[in-house]
Design a protein around this motif. Structure first.
Motif, PDB file in Angstrom:
ATOM      1  N   LEU A  45      38.934  33.063  45.319  1.00  0.00           N
ATOM      2  CA  LEU A  45      40.013  33.857  45.375  1.00  0.00           C
ATOM      3  C   LEU A  45      41.271  33.236  44.862  1.00  0.00           C
ATOM      4  CD1 LEU A  45      41.186  36.416  47.102  1.00  0.00           C
ATOM      5  CD2 LEU A  45      42.028  34.480  48.857  1.00  0.00           C
ATOM      6  N   PHE A  46      41.408  32.149  44.987  1.00  0.00           N
ATOM      7  CA  PHE A  46      42.851  31.547  44.291  1.00  0.00           C
ATOM      8  C   PHE A  46      42.471  31.360  42.938  1.00  0.00           C
ATOM      9  CE2 PHE A  46      43.519  30.722  48.693  1.00  0.00           C
ATOM     10  CZ  PHE A  46      44.573  31.320  49.046  1.00  0.00           C
ATOM     11  N   CYS A  47      41.372  31.595  42.382  1.00  0.00           N
ATOM     12  CA  CYS A  47      41.025  31.275  40.974  1.00  0.00           C
ATOM     13  C   CYS A  47      40.721  32.757  40.441  1.00  0.00           C
ATOM     14  CB  CYS A  47      39.797  30.388  40.501  1.00  0.00           C
ATOM     15  SG  CYS A  47      39.911  29.743  39.087  1.00  0.00           S
ATOM     16  N   GLY A  48      41.067  33.651  41.164  1.00  0.00           N
ATOM     17  CA  GLY A  48      40.918  35.348  41.002  1.00  0.00           C
ATOM     18  C   GLY A  48      41.476  36.013  39.934  1.00  0.00           C
ATOM     19  N   SER A  49      42.748  35.383  39.579  1.00  0.00           N
ATOM     20  CA  SER A  49      43.084  36.287  38.448  1.00  0.00           C
ATOM     21  C   SER A  49      42.484  35.989  37.054  1.00  0.00           C
ATOM     22  CB  SER A  49      44.586  35.959  38.251  1.00  0.00           C
ATOM     23  OG  SER A  49      44.532  34.451  37.873  1.00  0.00           O
ATOM     24  N   SER A  50      41.587  34.965  36.930  1.00  0.00           N
ATOM     25  CA  SER A  50      40.694  34.848  35.653  1.00  0.00           C
ATOM     26  C   SER A  50      39.199  35.302  36.278  1.00  0.00           C
ATOM     27  CB  SER A  50      40.957  33.373  35.355  1.00  0.00           C
ATOM     28  OG  SER A  50      40.371  32.521  36.188  1.00  0.00           O
ATOM     29  N   LEU A  51      39.101  35.830  37.181  1.00  0.00           N
ATOM     30  CA  LEU A  51      37.589  36.142  37.696  1.00  0.00           C
ATOM     31  C   LEU A  51      36.843  36.821  36.874  1.00  0.00           C
ATOM     32  CD1 LEU A  51      36.050  35.690  40.037  1.00  0.00           C
ATOM     33  CD2 LEU A  51      36.655  38.046  41.305  1.00  0.00           C
ATOM     34  N   GLN A  52      37.433  37.698  35.851  1.00  0.00           N
ATOM     35  CA  GLN A  52      36.758  38.435  34.840  1.00  0.00           C
ATOM     36  C   GLN A  52      36.150  37.565  33.777  1.00  0.00           C
ATOM     37  OE1 GLN A  52      40.199  38.840  35.495  1.00  0.00           O
ATOM     38  NE2 GLN A  52      40.311  40.874  36.382  1.00  0.00           N
ATOM     39  N   ASP A  53      36.797  36.341  33.686  1.00  0.00           N
ATOM     40  CA  ASP A  53      36.076  35.280  32.743  1.00  0.00           C
ATOM     41  C   ASP A  53      34.987  34.602  33.546  1.00  0.00           C
ATOM     42  OD1 ASP A  53      38.026  36.188  30.965  1.00  0.00           O
ATOM     43  OD2 ASP A  53      39.570  34.800  31.590  1.00  0.00           O
ATOM     44  N   LEU A  54      35.416  34.611  34.854  1.00  0.00           N
ATOM     45  CA  LEU A  54      34.469  33.643  35.463  1.00  0.00           C
ATOM     46  C   LEU A  54      33.099  34.398  35.582  1.00  0.00           C
ATOM     47  CD1 LEU A  54      36.527  32.760  38.635  1.00  0.00           C
ATOM     48  CD2 LEU A  54      36.202  31.357  36.518  1.00  0.00           C
ATOM     49  N   VAL A  55      33.214  35.785  35.856  1.00  0.00           N
ATOM     50  CA  VAL A  55      31.867  36.379  35.720  1.00  0.00           C
ATOM     51  C   VAL A  55      30.915  36.356  34.537  1.00  0.00           C
ATOM     52  CG1 VAL A  55      31.118  38.628  36.285  1.00  0.00           C
ATOM     53  CG2 VAL A  55      32.826  37.961  37.861  1.00  0.00           C
ATOM     54  N   HIS A  56      31.853  36.168  33.681  1.00  0.00           N
ATOM     55  CA  HIS A  56      30.979  36.198  32.269  1.00  0.00           C
ATOM     56  C   HIS A  56      30.240  34.808  32.068  1.00  0.00           C
ATOM     57  CE1 HIS A  56      32.327  40.029  30.931  1.00  0.00           C
ATOM     58  NE2 HIS A  56      33.693  39.839  31.216  1.00  0.00           N
ATOM     59  N   ASP A  57      30.708  33.865  32.585  1.00  0.00           N
ATOM     60  CA  ASP A  57      30.327  32.509  32.335  1.00  0.00           C
ATOM     61  C   ASP A  57      29.825  32.040  33.942  1.00  0.00           C
ATOM     62  OD1 ASP A  57      29.532  30.003  31.593  1.00  0.00           O
ATOM     63  OD2 ASP A  57      31.485  29.241  31.348  1.00  0.00           O
ATOM     64  N   VAL A  58      28.571  32.448  34.148  1.00  0.00           N
ATOM     65  CA  VAL A  58      28.102  32.457  35.423  1.00  0.00           C
ATOM     66  C   VAL A  58      27.639  30.826  35.730  1.00  0.00           C
ATOM     67  CG1 VAL A  58      25.783  33.078  36.830  1.00  0.00           C
ATOM     68  CG2 VAL A  58      27.044  34.671  35.384  1.00  0.00           C
ATOM     69  N   VAL A  59      27.293  30.087  34.717  1.00  0.00           N
ATOM     70  CA  VAL A  59      26.966  28.753  34.875  1.00  0.00           C
ATOM     71  C   VAL A  59      28.295  28.027  35.267  1.00  0.00           C
ATOM     72  CG1 VAL A  59      26.307  26.673  33.640  1.00  0.00           C
ATOM     73  CG2 VAL A  59      24.955  28.818  33.131  1.00  0.00           C
ATOM     74  N   ALA A  60      29.357  28.265  34.642  1.00  0.00           N
ATOM     75  CA  ALA A  60      30.617  27.767  35.133  1.00  0.00           C
ATOM     76  C   ALA A  60      30.983  27.935  36.546  1.00  0.00           C
ATOM     77  CB  ALA A  60      31.899  27.805  34.224  1.00  0.00           C
ATOM     78  N   LEU A  61      30.783  29.170  36.777  1.00  0.00           N
ATOM     79  CA  LEU A  61      31.163  29.755  38.137  1.00  0.00           C
ATOM     80  C   LEU A  61      30.299  28.892  39.198  1.00  0.00           C
ATOM     81  CD1 LEU A  61      32.541  31.496  39.989  1.00  0.00           C
ATOM     82  CD2 LEU A  61      30.963  33.378  39.731  1.00  0.00           C
ATOM     83  N   ALA A  62      29.038  28.854  38.695  1.00  0.00           N
ATOM     84  CA  ALA A  62      27.967  28.150  39.823  1.00  0.00           C
ATOM     85  C   ALA A  62      28.581  26.666  40.021  1.00  0.00           C
ATOM     86  CB  ALA A  62      26.675  28.296  39.230  1.00  0.00           C
ATOM     87  N   GLY A  63      28.767  26.248  38.854  1.00  0.00           N
ATOM     88  CA  GLY A  63      29.266  24.736  38.966  1.00  0.00           C
ATOM     89  C   GLY A  63      30.675  24.497  39.715  1.00  0.00           C
ATOM     90  N   PHE A  64      31.506  25.516  39.528  1.00  0.00           N
ATOM     91  CA  PHE A  64      32.736  25.560  40.147  1.00  0.00           C
ATOM     92  C   PHE A  64      32.511  25.696  41.753  1.00  0.00           C
ATOM     93  CE2 PHE A  64      36.052  27.906  42.283  1.00  0.00           C
ATOM     94  CZ  PHE A  64      37.191  27.181  41.876  1.00  0.00           C
ATOM     95  N   CYS A  65      31.657  26.494  42.201  1.00  0.00           N
ATOM     96  CA  CYS A  65      31.397  26.822  43.395  1.00  0.00           C
ATOM     97  C   CYS A  65      30.545  25.463  43.808  1.00  0.00           C
ATOM     98  CB  CYS A  65      30.425  28.097  43.710  1.00  0.00           C
ATOM     99  SG  CYS A  65      31.373  29.595  43.374  1.00  0.00           S
ATOM    100  N   SER A  66      29.802  25.015  43.421  1.00  0.00           N
ATOM    101  CA  SER A  66      28.763  23.749  43.771  1.00  0.00           C
ATOM    102  C   SER A  66      29.877  22.493  44.283  1.00  0.00           C
ATOM    103  CB  SER A  66      27.944  23.440  42.950  1.00  0.00           C
ATOM    104  OG  SER A  66      26.826  24.602  42.711  1.00  0.00           O
TER     105      SER A  66
END
Length: 142
Positions: free
Chosen positions: A16-37
């Motif tokens: 949520l607090f990284c949400g303003s760049s969430l559009q970029d996060l969705v495109h890079d699923v591996v980075a998002l999964a790593g961030f969440c992990s």
């Protein structure tokens, strides 16, 4: 089950607090999964250490009132650590610049989360101390 719900709330708050760049996060699923992990592992470790501290205070033999300020300070430190970690990891992982309103909002969110964790710990501790309904209560002598 409480652990999973807590970790989900922790990761959801970090995203949520990284949400303003969430559009970029969705495109890079591996980075998002790593961030969440990373957030989930860091959160699990911090919550485990906090629980160990609370258990050590409970075993100290002092009353809950004597340990209350220590519990409050530990919860505050946990909220600060979680908020700073989420914001800094987001900054370095996704090159996201947080505005001035995201910082207090993050501290408030993680403060509420740690307060809920404390209330759950107290509830679970009181449930463990309740007498079992199947054990007969001692009868008064006649």
């Amino acid at each position: 089950m409480q652990w999973l719900a807590t970790l989900f709330a922790l990761v959801a708050g970090a995203v949520l607090f990284c949400g303003s760049s969430l559009q970029d996060l969705v495109h890079d699923v591996v980075a998002l999964a790593g961030f969440c992990s990373v957030i989930a592992l860091l959160g699990a470790a911090a919550i485990h250490v906090r629980k160990a501290f609370s258990d050590a205070l409970a075993r100290s033999g002092r009353t809950c009132r004597e340990n209350l300020w220590k519990e409050i300070v530990a919860d505050g430190l946990l909220a600060v650590v979680l908020a700073l970690a989420a914001l800094w990891i987001c900054t370095y992982a996704f090159d996201h610049a947080h505005d001035a309103l995201e910082w207090p909002a993050a501290f408030l969110y993680f403060g509420v989360l740690t307060t809920c964790l404390r209330l759950l710990r107290e509830r679970n501790r009181s449930l463990l101390q309740m007498p079992d309904a199947t054990t007969p209560l001692p009868q008064p002598a006649a």
